[in-house]
Design a protein around this motif. Structure first.
Motif, mmCIF file in Angstrom:
data_model
loop_
_atom_site.group_PDB
_atom_site.id
_atom_site.type_symbol
_atom_site.label_atom_id
_atom_site.label_comp_id
_atom_site.label_asym_id
_atom_site.label_seq_id
_atom_site.Cartn_x
_atom_site.Cartn_y
_atom_site.Cartn_z
ATOM 1 N N HIS A 179 0.913 -1.093 -0.013
ATOM 2 C CA HIS A 179 0.091 -0.034 0.229
ATOM 3 C C HIS A 179 0.923 1.298 0.087
ATOM 4 C CE1 HIS A 179 0.691 -0.637 4.288
ATOM 5 N NE2 HIS A 179 0.295 0.381 4.568
ATOM 6 N N HIS A 190 -7.391 -1.240 5.621
ATOM 7 C CA HIS A 190 -6.255 -0.001 6.016
ATOM 8 C C HIS A 190 -6.497 1.070 5.141
ATOM 9 C CE1 HIS A 190 -2.506 0.650 8.081
ATOM 10 N NE2 HIS A 190 -1.875 0.881 6.888
ATOM 11 N N HIS A 219 1.505 3.937 1.934
ATOM 12 C CA HIS A 219 2.204 4.692 3.158
ATOM 13 C C HIS A 219 3.792 4.227 3.164
ATOM 14 C CE1 HIS A 219 -1.970 3.790 5.633
ATOM 15 N NE2 HIS A 219 -1.986 4.865 4.521
ATOM 16 N N ASP A 249 -0.504 -4.442 6.100
ATOM 17 C CA ASP A 249 -1.312 -3.654 7.181
ATOM 18 C C ASP A 249 -2.590 -4.082 7.151
ATOM 19 O OD1 ASP A 249 1.280 -2.774 7.754
ATOM 20 O OD2 ASP A 249 0.653 -0.684 7.427
ATOM 21 N N ASP A 303 5.931 3.807 5.252
ATOM 22 C CA ASP A 303 6.611 2.735 5.879
ATOM 23 C C ASP A 303 6.514 1.438 5.029
ATOM 24 O OD1 ASP A 303 3.847 2.679 6.679
ATOM 25 O OD2 ASP A 303 4.323 1.598 8.241
ATOM 26 N N HIS A 304 5.752 1.493 3.884
ATOM 27 C CA HIS A 304 5.740 0.391 2.861
ATOM 28 C C HIS A 304 6.463 0.542 1.383
ATOM 29 C CE1 HIS A 304 3.222 -1.875 6.011
ATOM 30 N NE2 HIS A 304 3.186 -0.866 6.368
#
Ligand code: NI
Ligand code: MN
Length: 228
Positions: free
Chosen positions: A50, A111, A52, A142, A54-55
């Motif tokens: 996804h 998410h 975000h 997530d 942190d991904h």
């Protein structure tokens, strides 16, 4: 032919399978638990669950340096092209594709998926990876708990990779329920301890899972690996 799977911290994993190197959610820069730095990452394929930060992490930089193909949802694949990534492969939920290293199907994930610059990152996903030797890995990425994890489990999962951090994803209680729905042979907990808000006792969770489900848990340290 076994597959080597290494936890690189947070949701990032490295798979070594059928002669290919696969990175999932390679977030190293700004990740206090990163096992490697972005400049040392090797990849033939990169999977992004996804939008975000942190991904998506260091995906763009790694793909440009290694010429890796990035697999993600269609909206993120368009965004990656705008960032100058040459090889992208967009899929959508429920859709599978036979990549050179094995088949990848995008699964549901509950998410968000906005990209770091605010662009539309489509819908978040998890990954069901069908390895060449018949083994199956489910990386949930997530997500909160959802009942259709049972459908994923019906495929016969050898390894489930599940978030346990709480706050942004399932916490330890719901992650135990996820194990009951999926019934994998083995499970690796991820997406915990990276930041104070998602600190968890993974060893205690492992004891609970073993006791309540009989499923074996591999609690890894960032940089350590198991064979599937
Ligand atoms: Ni996220
Ligand atoms: Mn996350």
């Amino acid at each position: 032919m076994s597959t080597r799977i290494r936890w690189l911290g947070h949701a990032a994993m490295a798979l070594d399978t059928a002669g290919f190197k696969i990175l999932i959610d390679p977030f190293f820069t700004g990740n206090p638990k990163a096992a490697i730095s972005a400049k040392d990452a090797e990849a033939d394929f990169i999977l992004i669950s996804h939008g975000h930060g942190d991904h998506v992490g260091d995906s763009v930089e790694i793909a440009k340096r290694t010429d890796a193909t990035i697999i993600s949802n269609y909206e993120i694949s368009l965004w990656l092209e705008q960032q100058g990534v040459k090889k992208v492969h967009g899929q959508q939920h429920g859709g599978g594709f036979n990549h050179p290293f094995g088949r990848v199907k995008l699964t549901l994930a509950f998410h968000g998926s906005a990209l770091p610059d605010g662009s539309n990152g489509g819908n978040p996903c998890g990954f069901l990876i069908y390895l060449k030797d018949g083994k199956k890995i489910y990386h949930a990425a997530d997500t909160g708990l959802f009942g259709d994890m049972r459908l994923i489990g019906e495929e016969g999962i050898d390894l489930a990779v599940l978030p346990i951090g709480d706050n942004y994803t399932m916490g330890p209680d719901d992650a135990v329920r996820a194990v009951k729905l999926i019934q994998p042979k083995k499970v690796i907990p991820i997406h915990y301890d990276t930041f104070p808000v998602i600190e968890q006792d993974a060893e205690a969770w492992a004891v609970r899972v073993k006791k309540e489900t009989g499923v074996e848990v591999a609690v890894l340290q960032p940089g350590s690996e198991i064979l599937v």
